[in-house]
Design an enzyme around this catalytic site. Structure first.
Site, PDB file in Angstrom:
ATOM      1  CB  SER A 144      43.968  46.641  -7.706  1.00 43.91           C
ATOM      2  OG  SER A 144      44.874  46.360  -8.747  1.00 43.91           O
TER       3      SER A 144
ATOM      4  CG  HIS B  13      48.287  47.503  -5.011  1.00 45.05           C
ATOM      5  ND1 HIS B  13      48.017  46.306  -5.296  1.00 45.05           N
ATOM      6  CD2 HIS B  13      47.773  48.567  -5.776  1.00 45.05           C
ATOM      7  CE1 HIS B  13      47.667  46.030  -6.144  1.00 45.05           C
ATOM      8  NE2 HIS B  13      47.201  47.187  -6.661  1.00 45.05           N
TER       9      HIS B  13
ATOM     10  CG  ASN C  11      43.415  49.095 -13.972  1.00 40.33           C
ATOM     11  OD1 ASN C  11      42.719  48.871 -12.983  1.00 40.33           O
ATOM     12  ND2 ASN C  11      44.984  49.366 -12.222  1.00 40.33           N
TER      13      ASN C  11
ATOM     14  CG  ASP D 171      48.963  43.688  -3.910  1.00 38.28           C
ATOM     15  OD1 ASP D 171      49.480  44.071  -3.463  1.00 38.28           O
ATOM     16  OD2 ASP D 171      48.119  42.902  -4.239  1.00 38.28           O
TER      17      ASP D 171
END
Length: 306
Positions: A248, A86, A181, A49
């Site tokens: 996520s 994130h 998404n 990430d």
């Protein structure tokens, strides 16, 4: 060259005055396994990430190692700090210790692999390098990565990425990926995002706390299961806490759940489980919500069912 991008749907800063078990963690019934004595003790999850806040009160004891594959911090490979947000959020859902929030597997260990930069973009070649690093990594006590968690994606289908996934699975590492998404709220349209749509990975879609498919969650034939992905409370840089939405946020619920299942069932069986066994075990811990397979996979993550 293929580029992955992060696109969490919402961001909202939240302050917690006392320790909280987030609603999603409770919704998947993680506390039921805690009561049995399972908290993912020493199970290593590699998180690919944006990095992680290394001194966050809820995460500083959870991080077992890390590496920076991006050009951030002048390419300093030893600096895998999160300059986006994130990655810290994902890490907290997996394994936050309970200072402000509690993750699904609060005694799991995190191998933080920074493959996405501070603008939320990452190169596929860096992700491939991160996967290979996770495969070959050995911890200070001989630990090996058991789970790879990736809340990222690209509409492209790079062969190098698919091959890296196959190498991980061949090494008995189960790979968990967000579905993406780009959804339109309909079950009869197919939205594919990679690596989530590869057959070899566990592809995770998002549902609301009322167990309805999230409008943004990709639907496709490879979806394996769903987990809470709306207004998920977790750790955030600056030793803060925030609510984010997106697939996520759903995927790390599954990564943490696998850490719990690994600890529980390997103790019960007194042996190491294979990747196919882990997948079968995970799917047994789902419940159908009554939606088409393209929208829910096998159903919602629900621990302690069998």
């Amino acid at each position: 060259m293929s580029t992955v991008r992060l696109n969490p749907v919402t961001v909202k800063q939240v302050k917690t005055e006392e320790s909280t078990i987030p609603r999603g963690v409770r919704k998947i019934k993680a506390p039921a396994l805690w009561k049995q004595g399972y908290r993912g003790d020493q199970v290593v999850v590699a998180v690919l990430d944006t990095g992680c806040q290394r001194d966050h009160p809820d995460l500083r004891q959870q991080i077992i190692g890390g590496y920076n594959f991006t050009n951030d911090y002048n390419g300093n490979h030893l600096n895998y700090s999160d300059n986006h947000g994130h990655g810290t959020h994902v890490c907290g859902t997996i394994a936050a210790a309970g200072e402000g929030v509690t993750g699904v597997a609060p005694k799991a260990k995190l191998l933080v692999l920074k493959v996405v930069n501070g603008t939320g973009e990452g190169e596929v070649e860096d992700i491939v390098s991160g996967i290979d690093y996770a495969i070959g990594w050995t911890g200070p006590r001989g630990e090996k990565v058991r789970i790879i968690s990736m809340s990222l994606g690209t509409p492209d289908d790079p062969p190098s990425l698919h091959n890296a996934i196959k190498r991980a699975v061949a090494n008995n590492i189960i790979v968990v990926c967000a579905a993406g998404n780009e959804g339109d709220g309909r079950s009869n349209t197919q939205e594919y995002n990679y690596p989530g749509a590869y057959e070899e990975v566990v592809e995770v879609g998002s549902v609301s706390y009322s167990q309805r498919p999230s409008w943004f969650s990709n639907t496709n034939s490879q979806l394996d299961l769903v987990a809470p992905g709306e207004k998920v409370l977790s750790t955030y840089p600056g030793s803060q806490y925030a609510s984010l939405s997106g697939t996520s946020m759903a995927a790390p619920h599954v990564s943490g759940a696998l850490a719990l299942l690994i600890e529980k069932h390997e103790k019960e069986r007194n042996r190491r489980l294979t990747e196919p066994e882990l997948y079968e075990l995970l799917i047994r811990n789902t419940k159908s919500l009554g939606y088409p397979r393209s929208q829910q996979g096998h159903g919602m993550l629900h621990l302690n069912r069998r």
